[in-house]
Motif scaffolding. Structure first.
Motif, mmCIF file in Angstrom:
data_model
loop_
_atom_site.group_PDB
_atom_site.id
_atom_site.type_symbol
_atom_site.label_atom_id
_atom_site.label_comp_id
_atom_site.label_asym_id
_atom_site.label_seq_id
_atom_site.Cartn_x
_atom_site.Cartn_y
_atom_site.Cartn_z
ATOM 1 N N ASN E 22 0.849 -1.198 0.000
ATOM 2 C CA ASN E 22 0.000 0.000 0.000
ATOM 3 C C ASN E 22 0.881 1.243 0.000
ATOM 4 O O ASN E 22 1.835 1.329 0.768
ATOM 5 C CB ASN E 22 -0.899 0.018 1.242
ATOM 6 N N LYS E 24 1.353 5.645 0.076
ATOM 7 C CA LYS E 24 0.787 6.816 0.752
ATOM 8 C C LYS E 24 -0.293 7.502 -0.080
ATOM 9 O O LYS E 24 -1.191 8.124 0.468
ATOM 10 C CB LYS E 24 1.906 7.816 1.083
ATOM 11 N N MET E 28 -2.444 0.658 -4.566
ATOM 12 C CA MET E 28 -2.245 -0.685 -4.016
ATOM 13 C C MET E 28 -1.599 -1.523 -5.125
ATOM 14 O O MET E 28 -2.164 -1.658 -6.216
ATOM 15 C CB MET E 28 -3.622 -1.243 -3.688
ATOM 16 N N LEU E 29 -0.405 -2.056 -4.832
ATOM 17 C CA LEU E 29 0.320 -2.850 -5.808
ATOM 18 C C LEU E 29 0.416 -4.283 -5.315
ATOM 19 O O LEU E 29 0.699 -4.524 -4.136
ATOM 20 C CB LEU E 29 1.722 -2.280 -6.016
ATOM 21 N N ILE E 69 5.798 4.007 0.754
ATOM 22 C CA ILE E 69 5.089 2.800 1.214
ATOM 23 C C ILE E 69 4.519 2.992 2.616
ATOM 24 O O ILE E 69 5.168 3.569 3.479
ATOM 25 C CB ILE E 69 6.063 1.597 1.209
ATOM 26 N N THR E 70 3.295 2.522 2.834
ATOM 27 C CA THR E 70 2.756 2.509 4.203
ATOM 28 C C THR E 70 2.857 1.101 4.789
ATOM 29 O O THR E 70 3.496 0.908 5.811
ATOM 30 C CB THR E 70 1.296 3.002 4.254
ATOM 31 N N ILE E 71 2.220 0.109 4.158
ATOM 32 C CA ILE E 71 2.283 -1.249 4.704
ATOM 33 C C ILE E 71 2.491 -2.287 3.603
ATOM 34 O O ILE E 71 2.163 -2.061 2.442
ATOM 35 C CB ILE E 71 1.030 -1.605 5.536
ATOM 36 N N ILE E 72 3.068 -3.416 4.015
ATOM 37 C CA ILE E 72 3.290 -4.562 3.124
ATOM 38 C C ILE E 72 2.685 -5.783 3.810
ATOM 39 O O ILE E 72 3.014 -6.077 4.955
ATOM 40 C CB ILE E 72 4.799 -4.796 2.877
ATOM 41 N N PHE F 63 3.881 -5.711 7.614
ATOM 42 C CA PHE F 63 5.018 -4.829 7.855
ATOM 43 C C PHE F 63 4.528 -3.400 7.708
ATOM 44 O O PHE F 63 3.922 -3.048 6.691
ATOM 45 C CB PHE F 63 6.123 -5.110 6.820
ATOM 46 N N THR F 68 5.164 6.198 8.748
ATOM 47 C CA THR F 68 3.726 6.347 8.493
ATOM 48 C C THR F 68 2.915 6.216 9.777
ATOM 49 O O THR F 68 1.695 6.379 9.767
ATOM 50 C CB THR F 68 3.268 5.311 7.434
#
Lengths: 75, 75, 75, 75, 75, 75, 75
Positions: E22, E24, E28-29, E69-72, F63, F68
């Motif tokens: 996700n 900023k 969404m990738l 990036i915010t989260i993976i 993660f 953020t």
């Protein structure tokens, strides 16, 4: 040899004096400049938050994180 | 060997002269460039905040945090 | 062995030439690239601010803080 | 021992190829990847700015400041 | 002595697996995690951009700058 | 001599416990704190994204990039 | 020789006392200052989030990432 003045010299000269600190979010804090560091973290004594010339909050001794500051000028 | 000029040379050449400092929040400060450092923290003497050519605030000696600055140009 | 070019080589090749500098706030500055450093702080000579192809401001020698820049391209 | 690939390896493999660079402000640049560094500053050759599949600006050799980039993908 | 796990261990365990990244800006990738570094720059293989569960763009091998990036998370 | 506690001590004490992580974009993630580092990069196990008390997404092991994050508190 | 006070001295003096922490997103947290570090990461005990003088959330022991903080003042 002439010694050029540095930006922190101006803050040093303002120690103990009334200053206005403008923040990135538009807030304006007024108080006595007690301390600052190289990150421009600032502490004001007897600080108050003002808006359009009116006092919104009495803050007492306030710590202001440097990266939220835009300008510091004499009150 | 030719020595390329560096960006801070241009600020150095402007010391003691009238400059306009534009901030990220759209504010525009005019004053005499007194001091700057590698973070582009800047001190202006006899500074004033202007908007659309009109003076909004007389600021005196103002400290401007570098990361809030976009451009600095001659007044 | 082939030597890969680096991004600052492209700026170096543009020294003394007309460039367009786009800023994060949407502003567009045109002028002769006089100096830059590793922070991408840039100095333009005979700079002007343009909008939709029209000149808004004559700036003279302008210092642009690197972190406000998005792209630099030939004028 | 297996050697894990690193993100810059992917950029290295794209040198000389057509890539799309997306910027934080929503702009989209297409061109041949000429150079990059660890800050992800990027130089594209024969670059153009596109929007909704249409070319907005021919940019030539463009320098893109790394901190304004979101993603880089093959064109 | 117990060894506490570190955040990058979780990314390491996800190498070669499908992940969702996700950004900023709300994008969404989705793709196979190929590489990452300490800045959390990330490379995905066979990546696609999705919105509300629908595929917007096929991206192929995509480089994602860490600070966007915010989260993976696992796909 | 008294030893003052440091902020990361509080995160350390929360390892293996349920926490709520608030993000700058307003998102709220709940899960078991598995790992963190000095950048406040965080890994949560069995994480879910919630909004107004309702679960929006089951995320599994997630993660979260430190920059953020705004606050971390017990669930 | 006079020793100037530093900004972190003010935070040190506030340890164990009730403080108000204002965040960049407008949130306001009140609690007992338990810990801080040079990044101004802060831990509050018995913290609560307030808005317009009303308590929105009881947070318990909360970790606040420094770069999200604007000011810290006595409660």
């Amino acid at each position: 040899m002439e010694q050029h003045s540095r930006p922190l010299d101006a803050l040093n000269a303002a120690r103990g004096k009334q200053v206005i600190v403008n923040l990135k979010n538009g807030a304006m804090l007024t108080g006595k400049l007690k301390a600052f560091d190289i990150h421009i973290n600032v502490v004001l004594d007897e600080a108050k938050e003002t808006k359009d010339g009116e006092v919104k909050r009495q803050l007492g001794t306030v710590f202001i994180r440097g990266d939220t500051i835009t300008i510091i000028s004499p009150a």
